[in-house]
Design an enzyme around this catalytic site. Sequence first.
Site, mmCIF file in Angstrom:
data_model
loop_
_atom_site.group_PDB
_atom_site.id
_atom_site.type_symbol
_atom_site.label_atom_id
_atom_site.label_comp_id
_atom_site.label_asym_id
_atom_site.label_seq_id
_atom_site.Cartn_x
_atom_site.Cartn_y
_atom_site.Cartn_z
ATOM 1 N N LYS A 146 -8.586 -52.680 54.956
ATOM 2 C CA LYS A 146 -7.355 -53.287 54.437
ATOM 3 C C LYS A 146 -6.796 -54.369 55.371
ATOM 4 O O LYS A 146 -6.233 -55.357 54.915
ATOM 5 C CB LYS A 146 -6.312 -52.181 54.230
ATOM 6 C CG LYS A 146 -5.275 -52.503 53.178
ATOM 7 C CD LYS A 146 -4.484 -51.257 52.802
ATOM 8 C CE LYS A 146 -3.427 -51.578 51.767
ATOM 9 N NZ LYS A 146 -2.655 -50.378 51.394
ATOM 10 N N MET B 104 -33.112 -30.403 27.751
ATOM 11 C CA MET B 104 -34.319 -30.583 28.563
ATOM 12 C C MET B 104 -34.495 -29.407 29.524
ATOM 13 O O MET B 104 -35.618 -28.965 29.791
ATOM 14 C CB MET B 104 -34.252 -31.901 29.336
ATOM 15 C CG MET B 104 -35.538 -32.257 30.030
ATOM 16 S SD MET B 104 -36.950 -32.315 28.877
ATOM 17 C CE MET B 104 -37.075 -34.062 28.550
ATOM 18 N N GLU C 201 -14.870 -44.034 38.449
ATOM 19 C CA GLU C 201 -15.686 -45.013 39.188
ATOM 20 C C GLU C 201 -17.177 -44.869 38.874
ATOM 21 O O GLU C 201 -17.928 -45.845 38.944
ATOM 22 C CB GLU C 201 -15.441 -44.901 40.694
ATOM 23 C CG GLU C 201 -14.063 -45.392 41.148
ATOM 24 C CD GLU C 201 -12.993 -44.304 41.074
ATOM 25 O OE1 GLU C 201 -13.290 -43.197 40.566
ATOM 26 O OE2 GLU C 201 -11.854 -44.566 41.523
ATOM 27 N N PHE D 105 -6.118 -41.049 55.753
ATOM 28 C CA PHE D 105 -6.018 -40.744 54.329
ATOM 29 C C PHE D 105 -7.029 -41.587 53.541
ATOM 30 O O PHE D 105 -7.086 -42.798 53.700
ATOM 31 C CB PHE D 105 -4.594 -41.016 53.833
ATOM 32 C CG PHE D 105 -4.432 -40.762 52.358
ATOM 33 C CD1 PHE D 105 -4.611 -39.480 51.839
ATOM 34 C CD2 PHE D 105 -4.119 -41.794 51.480
ATOM 35 C CE1 PHE D 105 -4.485 -39.237 50.479
ATOM 36 C CE2 PHE D 105 -3.980 -41.558 50.113
ATOM 37 C CZ PHE D 105 -4.172 -40.272 49.615
ATOM 38 N N GLN D 106 -7.813 -40.931 52.739
ATOM 39 C CA GLN D 106 -8.854 -41.565 51.915
ATOM 40 C C GLN D 106 -9.866 -42.348 52.733
ATOM 41 O O GLN D 106 -10.342 -43.395 52.311
ATOM 42 C CB GLN D 106 -8.226 -42.433 50.819
ATOM 43 C CG GLN D 106 -7.431 -41.587 49.823
ATOM 44 C CD GLN D 106 -7.048 -42.324 48.566
ATOM 45 O OE1 GLN D 106 -6.784 -43.512 48.606
ATOM 46 N NE2 GLN D 106 -6.981 -41.604 47.455
HETATM 47 C C1 LIG Z 1 -25.940 -35.471 36.726
HETATM 48 C C2 LIG Z 1 -27.079 -34.592 36.336
HETATM 49 N N1 LIG Z 1 -26.956 -33.246 36.432
HETATM 50 C C3 LIG Z 1 -27.988 -32.446 36.069
HETATM 51 C C4 LIG Z 1 -29.167 -32.988 35.630
HETATM 52 C C5 LIG Z 1 -30.354 -32.079 35.254
HETATM 53 N N2 LIG Z 1 -30.689 -32.277 33.855
HETATM 54 C C6 LIG Z 1 -31.711 -33.041 33.438
HETATM 55 S S1 LIG Z 1 -31.854 -33.159 31.806
HETATM 56 C C7 LIG Z 1 -30.569 -32.106 31.579
HETATM 57 C C8 LIG Z 1 -30.120 -31.744 30.198
HETATM 58 C C9 LIG Z 1 -29.333 -32.838 29.568
HETATM 59 O O1 LIG Z 1 -28.657 -32.294 28.456
HETATM 60 P P1 LIG Z 1 -28.115 -33.198 27.304
HETATM 61 O O2 LIG Z 1 -27.408 -34.370 27.850
HETATM 62 O O3 LIG Z 1 -27.361 -32.352 26.357
HETATM 63 O O4 LIG Z 1 -29.420 -33.763 26.647
HETATM 64 P P2 LIG Z 1 -30.582 -33.025 25.860
HETATM 65 O O5 LIG Z 1 -31.644 -32.709 26.866
HETATM 66 O O6 LIG Z 1 -30.031 -31.796 25.215
HETATM 67 O O7 LIG Z 1 -31.025 -34.028 24.881
HETATM 68 C C10 LIG Z 1 -30.040 -31.687 32.802
HETATM 69 C C11 LIG Z 1 -28.929 -30.749 32.982
HETATM 70 C C12 LIG Z 1 -29.248 -34.393 35.566
HETATM 71 N N3 LIG Z 1 -30.346 -35.030 35.186
HETATM 72 N N4 LIG Z 1 -28.185 -35.166 35.900
#
Ligand SMILES: Cc1ncc(C[n+]2csc(CCOP(=O)(O)OP(=O)(O)O)c2C)c(N)n1
Length: 589
Positions: free
Chosen positions: A189, A499, A77, A139-140
Amino acid sequence: MSHERAQPIGETDASETDVETDAEASASDIETGADSIARALENAGVEYLFGIQGGAIMPVYDALYHSDLTHVTMAHEQGAAHAADAYGIVTGDPGVCIATSGPGATNLVTGIADANMDSDPLIALTGQVPTNFVGNDAFQETDTVGVTAPITKSSIFADDPDGAGRDIGTAFALAKAGRQGPTLVDLPKDVTKGSASEDPGMPELPDTYNPPVTAEPEAVEAASDALADADQPVILAGGGVIKAEACEELRSFAIEHDIPVITTMPGTGSFPEDHELSLEIAGMHGTGYANMALQHCDAMLAVGTRFDDRLTGGVETFAPDAEIIHVDIDPAEISKNIEADYPIVGDAKAVLDQFADAMVKSPSTDAWLEQCETWKAEYPMSYAAPEDEPVKPQYIVELFDELTDDDTIVTAGVGQHQMWAWQYWTWTEPRTWVTSHGLGAMGYGLPGAIGAKIAAPDRDVICFDGDGSFLMTCQELCVAVREDLDITVVVLNNAAIGMVRQWQDVFFGKRHMASEYPWIPEFDTLAEAFGARGFRIDTYDEAESVVEEAMAYDGPSVIDVHIDPDENVFPMVPSGGDNGLFALTEEQI
Ligand SMILES: Cc1ncc(C[n+]2csc(CCOP(=O)(O)OP(=O)(O)O)c2C)c(N)n1
């Protein structure tokens, strides 16, 4: 029979559609609340629904069996919500996602929150347990209206079979009007199964909702005078410019008065970056020249932006010498983050028209434009790419930009790859940059690409993803394959959640706690397992031919690009920092 419309896109028999459409045109065909919902969606002009079946929503799906709508079954979803969100960004009309109660509804939450942060038009339809079970921990059962109230423009609990279709119409009208955003209708529902007979009619706004259009003329005149008297004016264009279809007005106003334009991340594409007045993008990873101009301007016409903290850096150091003219359709945004000297409430398109009329003289910007050119020369967007090093991600982004048309749609996950895509693509058209701006939801890229391709089947759609982001929603590849969507996913694979690793490098003494992914799968092989084409790039020599082959393939493909794992994103303004003090290297932070 019409249920063939529930088959994958493109398999509809037009003659059958016509027969059904005629047959369904009368209100007498409405027998249940679910019929009224299906009719309301048709009346609203909805063509696609992105969702997943389940117990509490089954009556609605059953009514869709006889409708003109095409349902795209997603793998999760969250993917449904992001695909619908991207559809809404690309078309300008609300995308619709649909899920069952409980886990179906809670799985939509990330996508709804994302749409809320970015003011994207989105409708979420959720099944709910029968009304007499509500509150029993059935449920749900989840209190979906309660969960989503803080992250929607409006969350409606449908309580009457005859009113359910009208609730959908209200949700549709609200999502699109004024400041756009997500709306939700929770559908118990017993309500969807209950007897109904009324045609819900066309979407209608509640009488009490009157979003502003034009602004107070005196306020526009005063602001125009301030802008005309400025020596160093800038226009800061936010996502509201694109939402209001005001890009043409922005362009002619900026050119008429020779005022440089900077865009926020959601506003990217509102002004063509290949125009000499463009300073491109601002904020934490914006261009040095845009950030210098923001910090040194003496007047700022900010349109349709909420001044988020990734744009402003520290609010106390933001644009210290500027008179701020803030135009927004939502009065709650004015002076929320940045004090406005000229608060102007109205629709971006209408207000830019008012500015065009009110601005009888232009500021003298020759010296200022020269200064901006100097900053462009001083802080160019560049990266070191020695031939014998692993491939640089920026090069891959530039390569795709070169090999594709201007109207190509780019989606992205969240992280370094998203910033490189944003920085190194030359944005020339609105509604081409589709990503999770405010929420920063990893996993947006692939389902976003699916929604974008369905919205614009004749345009190229590229998804730049990170290995971490791709792993969050890569199961949606099965949808891309099943629906035969010609999209290209480019995983800028640094075997890390880069990042986070970058922040550890600069703020946490290089302690790489839980940020490296030494167990990364082979994404090209994974793509093939889903039935997509898989490619891999390790060297500069092979890059162009692989990109060309993947783009030529008529179907979904994934390129696993093994990029330099040590590459970081620059320029960079540390959170809460001064935009004028951006770092160009790690040592400068
Ligand atoms: C759902 C979610 N969980 C954690 C984060 C924290 N976060 C921000 S950037 C990042 C790294 C993303 O890694 P990747 O997709 O491999 O991209 P890269 O930075 O290596 O290009 C994380 C974990 C986020 N933004 N979203």
